[in-house]
Design a protein around this motif. Structure first.
Motif, PDB file in Angstrom:
ATOM      1  N   GLY A 175       0.761  -1.236   0.000  1.00 52.50           N
ATOM      2  CA  GLY A 175       0.000   0.000   0.000  1.00 52.50           C
ATOM      3  C   GLY A 175       0.792   1.286   0.000  1.00 52.50           C
ATOM      4  O   GLY A 175       0.266   2.348   0.350  1.00 52.50           O
ATOM      5  N   VAL A 176       2.051   1.240  -0.426  1.00 53.50           N
ATOM      6  CA  VAL A 176       2.881   2.443  -0.499  1.00 53.50           C
ATOM      7  C   VAL A 176       2.858   2.963  -1.929  1.00 53.50           C
ATOM      8  O   VAL A 176       3.043   2.197  -2.885  1.00 53.50           O
ATOM      9  N   LEU A 177       2.652   4.268  -2.085  1.00 46.99           N
ATOM     10  CA  LEU A 177       2.644   4.860  -3.419  1.00 46.99           C
ATOM     11  C   LEU A 177       4.072   5.104  -3.891  1.00 46.99           C
ATOM     12  O   LEU A 177       4.884   5.701  -3.169  1.00 46.99           O
ATOM     13  N   VAL A 178       4.364   4.641  -5.104  1.00 45.74           N
ATOM     14  CA  VAL A 178       5.678   4.838  -5.708  1.00 45.74           C
ATOM     15  C   VAL A 178       5.506   5.474  -7.082  1.00 45.74           C
ATOM     16  O   VAL A 178       4.427   5.413  -7.676  1.00 45.74           O
ATOM     17  N   ALA A 179       6.584   6.069  -7.571  1.00 46.58           N
ATOM     18  CA  ALA A 179       6.548   6.785  -8.842  1.00 46.58           C
ATOM     19  C   ALA A 179       7.013   5.882  -9.977  1.00 46.58           C
ATOM     20  O   ALA A 179       8.196   5.579 -10.092  1.00 46.58           O
ATOM     21  N   ARG A 180       6.063   5.440 -10.782  1.00 45.38           N
ATOM     22  CA  ARG A 180       6.308   4.682 -12.012  1.00 45.38           C
ATOM     23  C   ARG A 180       5.221   5.078 -13.002  1.00 45.38           C
ATOM     24  O   ARG A 180       4.074   5.299 -12.638  1.00 45.38           O
TER      25      ARG A 180
END
Length: 374
Positions: free
Chosen positions: A84-89
């Protein structure tokens, strides 16, 4: 307008004494740059996935360089990890932007999934914890177009949204101007369907870093409509309704709603968009189409209609290479050579555009300066 005078770097915005606190950013009401003359609209430069013309996209290095080159906003596309962690892709399928295929410990995670009605095979962020994703490294998505960027392959981690916000706040303090952040929620219907909704963690992060406000210099984007309508009830952060020249928002398709992006861009559709969003983000061909030979034709009424509805307009994507330019502005026959991006940007500024998503931040910043100084 002839773009002959030399590039003059604009002076950094003064913050009028407002402090930029640790872990948060204080944004004065005058933080946005005003147009230099009364007959020009202000142009906002969004660094598309960072300075992606110079560094592998969606890396802290790409965002940091974009800030150095004059971006008003940096743009992280957001997807979720398994935990549930937002990452940049750019996409949740990461075989084209990371070295995941070189990790034998993850070989069994290669799979085929249907995302927004399209079957894709590869490795997906939602099948990895953040700790596992942090063992991967980014690589250039367009190696044949930008071979120089491949020298950075393997050097940079996948950043979390929190790390992007921390960078923006740190650079704001360092540079004395507020660096904006323009997150895009990728495939929100899909992520909600697998129990990993994007909106709540996004708003939590914005709050944590002092950005969840009307003046936090943040805009949230989506190609879908339902999540923007929901966000409009949860936050005062400005919203951007992205559109495509073809197709329809996936949330509408999934619900059996026949409306398309073309319907959203009619005068009536734009008035409806303005009830929940502040910006329209169309493909640039929706503003000035090209003919069969790739030359620009006459502008459509989209910008004027959007302005009448109370929406600003930011178009995507402006890239320097010939293959992405209209035939009017290509230089030679090499598709990867740089063409006259300044002339293309000037043409779109003349059409009334308020902002641009650009891979080469410095090109957009220079074109904007020439426009505003003329």
């Amino acid at each position: 307008m002839t773009l002959l005078h030399p590039y003059v770097r604009r002076t950094a915005l003064a913050l009028g004494g407002a402090a930029i606190a640790t872990g948060a950013v204080a944004v004065p009401a005058t933080a946005e740059k005003a147009p230099a003359t009364t007959h020009h609209q202000a142009i906002t430069v969004f660094a598309h996935r960072g300075a992606s013309g110079y560094r592998p996209e969606h890396t802290l290095a790409a965002y940091a360089l974009a800030i150095k080159l004059g971006a008003d906003y940096i743009e992280p596309d957001l997807v979720s990890t398994k935990d549930g962690v937002l990452v940049a892709r750019h996409e949740n399928e990461i075989s084209g932007t990371t070295d995941v295929a070189d990790h034998p410990e993850f070989a069994q995670r290669k799979t085929t999934k249907t995302v927004d009605g399209v079957a894709e095979t590869g490795w997906f962020t939602e099948d990895f914890t953040l700790k596992e994703l942090k063992t991967l490294r980014a690589k250039e998505r367009l190696p044949s177009v930008r071979p120089g960027n491949t020298r950075y392959d393997g050097r940079f981690e996948i950043p979390t949204f929190d790390e992007v916000l921390a960078l923006a706040n740190s650079e704001s303090r360092k540079r004395g101007r507020v660096i904006g952040v323009a997150p895009e929620t990728k495939h929100p219907t899909y992520f909600r369907s697998i129990g990993l909704p994007l909106e709540k963690p996004l708003l939590r992060s914005l709050t944590r870093y002092g950005r969840n406000s009307k003046h936090g210099k943040v805009v949230i984007q989506s190609f879908e409509t339902g999540n923007l309508r929901s966000l409009a009830r949860q936050t005062r952060v400005p919203l951007v309704q992205l559109t495509s020249a073809t197709g329809a928002p996936y949330d509408l398709k999934a619900a059996g709603d026949p409306r398309t992006y073309a319907d959203l861009m009619t005068p009536a559709g734009l008035r409806d968009v303005a009830t929940y969003a502040d910006w329209l983000g169309p493909e640039k061909n929706s503003i000035i189409p090209r003919d069969a030979q790739g030359f620009l034709t006459s502008p459509t009424p989209l910008v004027k209609d959007s302005h009448r509805a109370g929406l600003k307009v930011v178009a995507y994507t402006f890239r320097d290479e010939n293959q992405f330019l209209p035939a009017d502005y290509r230089d030679g026959t090499d598709p990867n050579a740089k063409g006259d991006i300044f002339a293309e940007l000037n043409t779109f500024f003349e059409a009334g555009l308020d902002g641009v998503f650009a891979d080469y931040t410095d090109s957009a910043d220079a074109a904007r300066d020439w426009w505003e100084e003329s």
